[in-house]
Design a protein around this motif. Structure first.
Motif, mmCIF file in Angstrom:
data_model
loop_
_atom_site.group_PDB
_atom_site.id
_atom_site.type_symbol
_atom_site.label_atom_id
_atom_site.label_comp_id
_atom_site.label_asym_id
_atom_site.label_seq_id
_atom_site.Cartn_x
_atom_site.Cartn_y
_atom_site.Cartn_z
ATOM 1 N N HIS A 1 -6.829 3.258 -12.997
ATOM 2 C CA HIS A 1 -6.914 2.317 -11.882
ATOM 3 C C HIS A 1 -6.220 1.026 -12.310
ATOM 4 O O HIS A 1 -6.733 0.289 -13.148
ATOM 5 N N TYR A 2 -5.056 0.773 -11.729
ATOM 6 C CA TYR A 2 -4.278 -0.383 -12.189
ATOM 7 C C TYR A 2 -4.493 -1.601 -11.279
ATOM 8 O O TYR A 2 -3.574 -2.183 -10.735
ATOM 9 N N THR A 3 -5.749 -1.991 -11.194
ATOM 10 C CA THR A 3 -6.087 -3.128 -10.343
ATOM 11 C C THR A 3 -5.827 -4.470 -11.019
ATOM 12 O O THR A 3 -5.622 -5.480 -10.344
ATOM 13 N N TYR A 4 -5.844 -4.502 -12.366
ATOM 14 C CA TYR A 4 -5.653 -5.753 -13.097
ATOM 15 C C TYR A 4 -4.202 -5.881 -13.571
ATOM 16 O O TYR A 4 -3.533 -4.887 -13.870
ATOM 17 N N LYS B 1 0.695 -5.058 -10.191
ATOM 18 C CA LYS B 1 1.041 -4.491 -8.882
ATOM 19 C C LYS B 1 1.319 -5.585 -7.851
ATOM 20 O O LYS B 1 2.092 -5.378 -6.903
ATOM 21 N N ARG B 2 0.701 -6.760 -8.039
ATOM 22 C CA ARG B 2 0.875 -7.840 -7.075
ATOM 23 C C ARG B 2 2.271 -8.452 -7.126
ATOM 24 O O ARG B 2 2.655 -9.199 -6.220
ATOM 25 N N ASP C 1 -4.059 2.643 -5.602
ATOM 26 C CA ASP C 1 -3.697 2.264 -6.973
ATOM 27 C C ASP C 1 -4.417 3.117 -8.019
ATOM 28 O O ASP C 1 -4.735 2.645 -9.104
ATOM 29 N N HIS C 2 -4.653 4.365 -7.685
ATOM 30 C CA HIS C 2 -5.194 5.337 -8.623
ATOM 31 C C HIS C 2 -4.090 6.283 -9.065
ATOM 32 O O HIS C 2 -3.376 6.842 -8.232
ATOM 33 N N GLU D 1 -8.202 5.543 -4.050
ATOM 34 C CA GLU D 1 -7.468 4.371 -3.574
ATOM 35 C C GLU D 1 -5.986 4.499 -3.923
ATOM 36 O O GLU D 1 -5.623 5.252 -4.839
ATOM 37 N N ASN E 1 0.813 -1.217 0.000
ATOM 38 C CA ASN E 1 0.000 0.000 0.000
ATOM 39 C C ASN E 1 0.842 1.261 0.000
ATOM 40 O O ASN E 1 0.479 2.271 -0.616
ATOM 41 N N GLN F 1 2.300 2.410 -3.434
ATOM 42 C CA GLN F 1 1.215 2.927 -4.269
ATOM 43 C C GLN F 1 0.787 4.330 -3.816
ATOM 44 O O GLN F 1 0.548 5.219 -4.652
ATOM 45 N N GLN G 1 -9.508 1.244 -16.579
ATOM 46 C CA GLN G 1 -8.879 0.102 -15.916
ATOM 47 C C GLN G 1 -8.168 -0.757 -16.965
ATOM 48 O O GLN G 1 -8.781 -1.629 -17.567
#
Length: 364
Positions: free
Chosen positions: A297-300, A322-323, A168-169, A166, A82, A85, A283
């Protein structure tokens, strides 16, 4: 003679009081223009469009005087994941905050670890307490509504609106206040489907509260909403989240997006509707162009072969996810994607690289 003096004194006192009264009334009375024509013309928001004295358009001056700033708030744990980011997010927030078209005011990282960290001087931070042990039932996201409740109650927030964002924005352009007329502004998520889950949601949004379509297909982020409205919504959001997590049917139905549903329900319970703003964010890799959007938003994960073809579900020859950096800092100067990869992904990596190159003591 004595009576005459008394009468004269009363006349003087009464006259002074009358003059004082007229001065006060005159000072507070609105000035009326007798000029005909444009001076009587008003815009839709009730403002006179032309100043009757100097013939100057007032729309711009009124907008400047009534600039509707919003405060950006991001919840975060103190994990490496976190934290890196948040540092990148805050870098880009600062880049665009004072640009033309921006209604971006202050910024707060709401740190729900219960203790300060070494980035307090770099990022404006409010330290919130986590939920008591076991109450989140292993779903750490439940700390988000509880953190907002604490921040809204204890912090001195100058702005009248809040943007809930968030870590990751990535902000890609100045963000105006998209909310209007008592409505929030929110991004619609295709996987938030109140109608599909009506039977489950009725446990938390009874029929006497209105039709199920009153629940917007949103989460809590990104959302711009009035501060006073959010002060009412946040405790309900927290309580509905906890109730849903305790309900086996709701927990199974909503899974990792449970607190998103809880926010949508809480907003509806308080009668706060939302403008569904598709251009709020993109996204990647599914959204390929930046266009008029405000946030990436880089959630994927983004996986591609060397020919620039998406290999989603399979680790690509080139990838950004990001993971991959859940316990370590991303290195500076990440490799750029191969030719043929969409603009959204290229921009994402460029922005991460610029931020890490300029943030002092990156990776420590």
């Amino acid at each position: 003679m004595g009576c005459g003096n008394i009468f004269f004194s009363l006349i003087i006192t009464f006259s002074a009081a009358l003059i004082t009264y007229n001065v006060i009334i005159s000072a507070n009375a609105p000035l009326k223009s007798e000029f005909p024509g444009p001076s009587d013309t008003k815009t839709d928001d009730g403002f006179i469009s032309v100043d009757p004295i100097i013939k100057m358009p007032l729309d711009r001056s009124k907008q400047l005087a009534k600039k509707r700033l919003f405060h950006t708030a991001v919840t975060s744990s103190d994990s490496v994941y976190n934290t890196w980011q948040c540092r990148i997010m805050y870098y880009w927030f600062k880049k665009f905050r004072d640009e033309p078209g921006s209604d971006m005011g202050g910024f707060t990282r709401i740190l729900h670890s219960g203790r300060s960290d070494r980035f307090m001087d770099e990022i404006p931070t409010f330290v919130a307490q986590p939920l008591p042990d076991g109450l989140d039932q292993g779903y750490i996201v439940l700390n988000r509504p509880w953190a907002f409740v604490q921040w809204l109650r204890q912090a001195d927030i100058k702005e009248d609106y809040i943007l809930m964002a968030e870590p990751d924005h990535l902000i890609v352009k100045p963000i105006p206040n998209l909310s209007r007329d008592g409505l929030g502004a929110a991004f619609p998520f295709f996987y938030i489907e109140p109608k599909k889950y009506e039977s489950v949601l009725r446990k938390f949004f009874p029929e006497d509260k209105g039709p199920i379509v009153n629940i917007d297909p949103i989460g809590n982020s990104p959302v711009i909403v009035g501060k006073e409205a959010l002060k009412k919504i946040a405790p309900t959001w927290m309580n509905v989240s906890l109730a849903m997590k305790k309900d086996p049917e709701a927990d199974k139905s909503f899974g990792w997006v449970l607190e998103m549903y809880a926010y949508a329900v809480a907003s509806a319970l308080h009668g706060v509707g939302n403008i569904l703003y598709n251009d709020f964010m993109i996204q990647p890799p599914w959204d390929t162009e930046i266009g008029n959007k405000f946030i990436i938003h880089y959630t994927y994960g983004c996986d591609y072969n060397l020919k620039g073809k998406l290999t989603y579900g399979k680790i690509g020859e080139w990838r950004f996810d990001k993971r991959s950096f859940d316990a370590v800092w991303p290195p500076r100067n990440l490799p750029m994607p191969p030719p043929g990869v969409p603009e959204s992904v290229v921009t994402l990596v460029k922005m991460v690289n610029e931020a890490t190159a300029n943030i002092p003591n990156w990776g420590s």
